[in-house]
Design an enzyme around this catalytic site. Structure first.
Site, PDB file in Angstrom:
ATOM      1  N   ASP A 555      33.392  36.614  41.495  1.00 23.72           N
ATOM      2  CA  ASP A 555      33.559  37.719  42.424  1.00 23.72           C
ATOM      3  C   ASP A 555      32.414  37.660  43.428  1.00 23.72           C
ATOM      4  OD1 ASP A 555      34.448  40.183  43.508  1.00 23.72           O
ATOM      5  OD2 ASP A 555      32.986  41.248  42.298  1.00 23.72           O
ATOM      6  N   PHE A 705      41.971  57.659  47.545  1.00 22.34           N
ATOM      7  CA  PHE A 705      42.080  56.209  47.690  1.00 22.34           C
ATOM      8  C   PHE A 705      42.749  55.607  46.454  1.00 22.34           C
ATOM      9  CE2 PHE A 705      40.395  52.099  46.489  1.00 22.34           C
ATOM     10  CZ  PHE A 705      40.570  51.333  47.636  1.00 22.34           C
ATOM     11  N   LEU A 902      38.350  25.206  51.150  1.00 22.57           N
ATOM     12  CA  LEU A 902      39.624  25.884  51.339  1.00 22.57           C
ATOM     13  C   LEU A 902      39.411  27.388  51.340  1.00 22.57           C
ATOM     14  CD1 LEU A 902      42.744  25.589  51.537  1.00 22.57           C
ATOM     15  CD2 LEU A 902      42.795  25.742  49.037  1.00 22.57           C
ATOM     16  N   LYS A 941      43.490  37.468  41.011  1.00 20.96           N
ATOM     17  CA  LYS A 941      42.315  36.793  40.455  1.00 20.96           C
ATOM     18  C   LYS A 941      42.645  36.175  39.097  1.00 20.96           C
ATOM     19  CE  LYS A 941      38.716  39.626  42.664  1.00 20.96           C
ATOM     20  NZ  LYS A 941      37.539  40.502  42.429  1.00 20.96           N
ATOM     21  N   ASN A 964      37.558  45.653  38.463  1.00 23.72           N
ATOM     22  CA  ASN A 964      38.603  44.810  39.035  1.00 23.72           C
ATOM     23  C   ASN A 964      38.443  43.345  38.655  1.00 23.72           C
ATOM     24  OD1 ASN A 964      36.250  44.627  40.534  1.00 23.72           O
ATOM     25  ND2 ASN A 964      37.315  44.167  42.427  1.00 23.72           N
TER      26      ASN A 964
END
Length: 1342
Positions: A555, A705, A902, A941, A964
């Site tokens: 992350d 949110f 990439l 992920k 997350n």
């Protein structure tokens, strides 16, 4: 017009599988409502299309002006009356079982992107045929041409079918909702709600033995020995006593059972302590103490300050005004910031004391228990037939949380015991086994095959000999059925050669891994002093896996960065404010870098130092720019969920408790610019505007949110009486909601956002709109109806919010800096040097991710950056195929992967991770040195990690710090959590926990590499020593017609692994170091051995097995020759019989295998000496004890009485001890010497470097890293770390050959420890300090 469409679609082409994401990560969605840290995260960005014209990016310096804005989404213009009609139609439908998420693509665009079932043909611009790229080629993604088949035991074939992400088991409940009667236990008893007693234990007193035995016998080796032990009980089968197998087996089972039992007993004690805590429960008009385990649904409880909530409660009232309370949820999600909860007015205005509560007989309707922490949907009636009032997460007090800053609260129990959110989230972490442990099972198959062959050979020979000599050897007493009985010798051989399988391997490995975990915890170099956080091992059985990592998935926010947000820049209208110079450059402008003086309560360390924003606010209060600045700062002070904390109980110090560092930074920025958030109550927000007075904004609605909306809005009534909607969020979700006349400011702001992202800053967009009273009232009725829905409340609330969030006026944007952690660039550069590929998976915008990539040296200026940012499957296919055709279609070796990076947008991953594009995408990604995936969701992920893990069969590591990241951490072979500012959920789900990213480098190349080499050698050595021991009995079969007669006594056989050879290898696997920790970090090339399985593979395994066979031949026939030709008659007249010879062979085996381990040991300590020499010495004590116990043995299992005295009195016995181990180990010694001299391994080169130059300095020293980050020594990527290449020079060089001859080390000197100082090397090598003299003062610091 096409450009306009692209701009509009950038915020609309969102494809998120919400349901799968919720199933994958228990707490990912939980964190969304309370955590606005991801406000700057969105799924796509139009800036990426303006930045990259095609799919290859050679430079990021060029930028294009953004296109004009198109018409807004059709959903924003939807008529309210039409929506109400739709809602009425939905209410008529029944049996709604799932969450209905609006199709954003179809709602906004009216159509969905093309999703072809098969990839389109490759572009005509292709330089070479690429048909093999479409999945038909047998070559695996990432595999280079000409690859030689490895002897590794690890399978390199992709899994036929990837396992789905773990789904939660849901209990079945009756009906669609839970009905609770408050203060009515009798009525609630009819629903049979579970009690409040919890149990986290794995066993019960009745299930411990059977369940534990079942778990242990799932191991192949344990089950095998159980079968052998049972066979031994058959009369006439076993050549040795049954205890030779039963004792070791019981010992292994007992050790593991005791370990499991102690751990489970501790869990049981903890459960009992919690279950018997006292709670204050309302009974007979007063609160009385009752154990937690006796609480029931519907009870009213009182919790005082500092106490934990005994169950999941709905707050009814509190000691604070308006029924407000503050809770700490660290026990639940690891977050230490306070969160505010508030009772609804209907309860806190009426239920004030015990009498009011006793008369309260209302009802609660809520959803069934689930694991979503921050979502609660329910309603309450004050009477059974009264009006329903909505309940949501703001009224929930979850079990495990602690009441803070509030004297007391009243609450009603809604979920108990296993139904609470805490227990619903207490699912077991996925079971992980290291790759090396899996390879052991394949190695055991080889040993089983060998043992089966040996038993079969022995049986066949036994049958042949019995049939041949049945008549002639009459003195052996063969019977008529002797040949048939000889067949049963197969089982006897299985018992005799059972020792070939090391039963102590698993126990030894577990003990070693526990010790290795302790050493990681003790490593002072991975201790973070600022946070008082050491490195921790949460899963001890993966230590060697750390030494085999091939891919690291990281992350960004909080992992690579500090997650300490600084408000640096902003744009208001068409102007940019903020620092135009970098921190380390002094400002030369009189208007920039000026201290923000004259603002009450402003922090002098506030990073934003552009006073123009205040000057423009004061110059002309009636100007448009002044109006926009005022609304901009008001929005920052009002639109948030921050809770003010006053530790001194006054206004001298106010601490903002925020759910994310982003939100806190914005509120602090507003405060330092004169708009200080002062306080909040249930219906309003108080703001101190520029020290002139406190203004109250009436809080009408909060549109929170979440991961779908990626924005937050509040509807307030200003002090002037106007209704205003303030909205902040990601550009892709806010910009499409603007009015049609906002094209100019839209284009300018988009350029500002691109500039901010190019500087690596996190951005948000801010907008507002005025609402008419009639319009708001009409919408509010729709919102209230959605808010009280039990089923699909979130979807209905979101859809209602979209009706009011329209025709917005853009105020501007904010730019927040999240600095890199200390040592991140150096750690990443070093990890890449270790041949580990790093993929960064972040939710940030493409430009931000790219610039962070350059900052942390994941990218460099020499790389070509391939960008995938297609909006449809066809576009993504064309981009992938174009890149492959241009660079990788002819010969991958012609285009080294070090030259490419990439960058992938999250929208592209929706197509690339599944279906026909998966193979070609992985082929492209695996041949790039670095990969950055931006705008990714938590589910994506985890899918990326699973794709690499299952398809490439590579060993993966995922590291993150937030909720997350949990799904990604659990999907990888090894999950590493960073204890940061986003709570402890990532740490709690991880296998290893560290405080800073830079510690990952040491964890891998030092502990990981050491543990892999140690554990590999432990396994090989266990196989070796048992093979030597077993094969000596096989050779003895030549002289007994393979009758399965053993040569060793049963007592010695039973303790061979535990007493005589167990401790040395355990000490070795805990303490041995081939090179120092400093050298391991200085030369990361050494790490490649684990990636290649060079320490434990099929070839190495067979080398050790063949060596064991050779040593067994030398030992057995050596002793046999001495006894045959040297004589077995003692001076006392006694003879050395069969059992004497067996004891002689036994001690020679013990001596040989221990000396073999001494030969492999590089790091000698007193424990090493004690274990090796003590294990040899203990045999003499053991056999002496047996010699004085009459009747200790038998004629069949070993007559050991007086044997020791006979053996010790024989000169041939001592001669065998002196000669035979030497004969066994001389070939090993010669091979190691010649190999080290002619073709040394990398670690052997480093050993000589250490011997000559001493240990190098620590390249990851914190002070050195800080200096490099400050720019004093850190100038270029080439100086990231003092890493030196290892090159073995050609031995044909005459000068080097001459030096080597002069400095030839003496024979066997390599056996000595690294503490022995030698000036010679024994081989030729190149080193930057090779030509320096020892007198050079700079030499020692190298």
């Amino acid at each position: 017009m096409n450009n306009n469409n692209n701009v509009r679609r950038s915020g609309q082409d969102i494809d998120i599988d919400i349901e799968s994401e919720a199933l994958t990560n228990n707490n990912n969605n939980n964190n969304n409502l309370d955590n606005s840290n991801n406000l700057s995260t969105s799924t796509n960005t139009d800036a990426s299309s303006s930045l990259n014209t095609g799919w290859i990016l050679d430079s990021i310096s060029g930028r294009k002006s953004p296109a004009s804005m198109d018409e807004k989404a059709s959903l924003a213009n939807q008529d309210v009356n039409q929506y109400m009609m739709e809602q009425q139609q939905q209410q008529q439908q029944s049996n709604i079982s799932g969450i209905v998420v609006p199709n954003i693509d179809s709602d906004y665009n009216g159509s969905t992107p093309s999703t072809n079932s098969s990839p389109p043909k490759s572009p005509t611009l292709s330089r070479a045929s690429s048909s093999h790229m479409n999945g038909s080629s047998s070559q695996q993604p990432g595999q280079r041409k000409g690859t030689v088949k490895s002897s590794s035991l690890r399978s390199n074939k992709p899994k036929k079918k990837a396992k789905p992400l773990k789904k939660l088991k849901k209990k079945k409940y009756i009906g669609t909702q839970r009905d609770i009667y408050i203060n009515q236990r009798e009525r609630n008893a009819l629903y049979k709600f579970c009690n409040n007693k919890i149990s986290t234990t794995k066993y019960t007193p009745f299930t411990f033995i059977p369940k534990n035995l079942y778990e242990q016998f799932r191991r192949a080796a344990n089950f095998y020995f159980l079968v052998i032990a049972v066979i031994q009980l058959i009369p006439g089968i076993s050549p040795v006593n049954a205890y030779t197998t039963w004792i070791p087996l019981i010992f292994v089972l007992l050790v593991t059972a005791v370990k499991e039992g102690i751990e489970d007993f501790k869990r049981n004690q903890s459960d009992n302590t919690v279950n018997n805590l006292n709670a204050k429960v309302l009974s007979n008009n007063q609160f009385s103490d009752l154990p937690w385990k006796q609480l029931q649904v519907g009870d009213i409880v009182k919790v005082v300050k500092g106490e934990r909530f005994p169950a999941d409660l709905i707050i009814l009232n509190s000691s604070e005004q308006h029924g407000v309370c503050y809770i700490e949820t660290s026990n639940l999600d690891g977050e230490t910031n306070l969160k505010q909860r508030q009772a609804i007015p209907q309860t806190f205005e009426i239920l004030r004391d015990e009498q009011d509560l006793s008369r309260f007989n209302g009802t609660i309707e809520c959803e069934h228990p689930n694991n979503v922490i921050y979502v609660f949907n329910g309603t309450v009636r004050m009477t059974e037939e009264g009006t329903r009032y909505p309940l949501n997460n703001n009224q929930t007090l979850l079990r495990g949380c602690v009441l803070r800053n509030t004297e007391w609260i009243y609450g009603v129990v809604v979920y108990t015991g296993e139904d609470t959110k805490l227990m619903q989230n207490s699912t077991d972490a996925p079971s992980k086994r290291s790759t090396l442990e899996k390879l052991v099972n394949r190695a055991l198959i080889n040993l089983f095959a060998i043992m089966f062959a040996v038993c079969l050979i022995g049986t066949v020979v036994s049958v042949v000999y019995t049939a041949k000599y049945k008549t002639d050897a009459w003195y052996l007493g063969f019977k008529d059925n002797a040949v048939r009985k000889a067949v049963l010798n197969f089982f006897s051989f299985m018992i005799a050669f059972a020792v070939m399988i090391p039963i102590s391997l698993y126990v030894s490995l577990e003990l070693v891994k526990v010790a290795q975990a302790i050493f990681i915890y003790w490593d002072i170099n991975m201790y973070h002093e600022e946070s008082d956080t050491p490195a921790k091992t949460r899963t001890s059985n993966l230590s060697e896996e750390l030494g085999q990592i091939e891919y690291v998935f990281s992350d960004k926010t909080g992992t690579l960065t500090r997650n300490q947000m600084d408000f640096l820049k902003c744009s208001v209208g068409k102007m940019v404010y903020g620092n135009l110079e970098k921190e380390d450059q002094p400002s030369t402008s009189s208007k920039y870098g000026v201290q923000m003086d004259g603002i009450p309560g402003a922090d002098p360390k506030f990073g934003f130092k552009d006073r123009r924003i205040l000057d423009h606010l004061d110059e002309d209060p009636n100007s448009e720019q002044a109006f926009l600045i005022n609304e901009f700062l008001t929005l920052l002070a009002v639109c948030h969920s921050v809770v003010p904390d006053r530790p001194n109980k006054d206004d001298s110090e106010i601490i903002y408790e925020a759910s994310s560092p982003d939100e806190a930074a914005l509120v602090y920025a507003a405060k330092n610019l004169g708009y200080a958030f002062y306080n909040r109550d249930p219906t309003g927000v108080f703001v101190n505007v520029r020290g002139k007075g406190i203004e109250r904004f009436e809080l009408l609605n909060v549109l929170e949110f979440n991961s779908d909306r990626k924005r937050m809005s509040v509807i307030v009534r200003s002090p002037q009486g106007r209704i205003i909607l303030y909205c902040k969020g990601a550009d892709t979700t806010v910009l499409p909601l603007l009015r049609k006349d906002q094209e100019d400011i839209y284009s300018v702001t988009l350029e500002f956002l691109q500039d901010f992202a190019a500087d690596g800053l996190r951005t948000l967009c801010l907008a507002y709109t005025f609402l008419e009273e009639e319009e708001y009232a009409k919408w509010n009725e729709i919102y209230k109806e959605a808010a009280i829905a039990i089923q699909d409340r979130d979807a209905k609330v979101d859809k209602a919010a979209e009706l009011i969030e329209k025709n917005l006026t853009l105020l501007g944007s904010t730019a927040i800096e999240d600095k890199l952690q200390v040592g991140v660039p150096q750690a990443i550069a070093n990890i890449i040097k270790a041949n580990i590929k790093i993929w960064v998976l972040t939710g940030d915008k493409q430009e931000t991710a790219i610039n962070i990539g350059f900052s942390c040296h994941l990218l460099n200026s020499d790389m070509r950056i391939i960008i995938l940012n297609g909006k449809t499957e066809e576009e993504v296919q064309n981009q992938i195929q174009g890149a492959i055709d241009a660079y990788f279609s002819d010969d991958i070796e012609d285009h080294p992967s070090s030259g490419f990076a990439l960058v992938v947008e999250g929208v592209c991953l929706n197509f690339a991770l599944e279906g026909p594009l998966k193979t070609v995408f992985l082929q492209l990604a695996s041949n790039c040195k670095s990969v950055i995936c931006c705008r990714t969701t938590p589910l994506q992920k985890a899918q990326v990690v699973k794709m690499v893990r299952d398809t490439l069969r590579a060993v993966t590591l995922a590291i993150g710090d937030g909720a997350n990241d949990v799904s990604m951490i659990q999907a990888a072979h090894i999950g590493v959590g960073i204890s940061g500012n986003e709570g402890m959920q990532a740490v709690m789900a991880s296998d290893y926990a560290i405080a800073q990213f830079r510690f990952l480098y040491r964890l891998l190349v030092v502990h990981g590499r050491w543990d892999y080499k140690r554990n590999s050698r432990l396994m090989l050595y266990c196989f070796y020593k048992n093979m030597v021991f077993a094969m000596t009995q096989f050779w003895f079969g030549i002289f007994n017609m393979y009758s399965a007669q053993t040569i060793f006594d049963s007592w010695s056989i039973s303790i061979f692994n535990v007493v005589f050879t167990g401790l040395p290898i355990i000490v070795y696997a805990i303490l041995d170091q081939d090179v120092s920790a400093e050298s391991s970090m200085k030369y990361p090339q050494l790490y490649a051995s684990g990636q290649k399985d060079s320490e434990f593979n099929l070839r190495i395994l067979w080398i050790w097995i063949l060596e064991a066979w050779v040593h067994s031949v030398v030992v057995f026939f050596g002793v046999y020759g001495i006894y045959q030709y040297g004589g077995n008659l003692l001076e006392s007249g006694l003879t050395l019989d069969l059992w004497s010879m067996g004891q002689n062979i036994f001690i020679v085996v013990v001596l040989t295998v221990n000396l073999k381990l001494a030969l492999e040991t590089r790091y000698w300590t007193w424990l090493t000496h004690f274990s090796i020499w003590g294990s040899i010495l203990i045999w003499f004590i053991w056999v002496s004890v047996l010699a004085v116990i009459p009747g200790i043995g038998s004629s069949s299992s070993g007559e050991v009485y007086q044997v020791a005295f006979k053996v010790f009195s024989s000169a041939y016995f001592w001669f065998s001890l002196a000669v035979l181990p030497v004969i066994c180990l001389v070939p090993d010694t010669l091979y190691k010497y010649i190999q080290r001299d002619i073709k040394p391994y990398s670690f052997q080169i480093v050993q000589e470097l250490e011997r000559i130059y001493g240990k190098p300095s620590d390249i990851m020293d914190k002070d050195l890293l800080q200096q490099q980050d400050d720019g004093r020594k850190y100038k270029s990527s080439s100086n990231v770390a003092d890493i030196e290449e290892l090159n073995v020079e050609s031995s044909s060089n005459s000068l080097q050959n001459e030096k080597r001859k002069k400095k030839r080390i003496q024979f066997l000197s390599w056996m000595k420890s690294s503490k022995v100082h030698k000036k010679n090397t024994g081989f030729a090598f190149s080193h930057p300090n090779q030509n320096k003299t020892m007198k050079d003062p700079s030499f020692a610091s190298d």
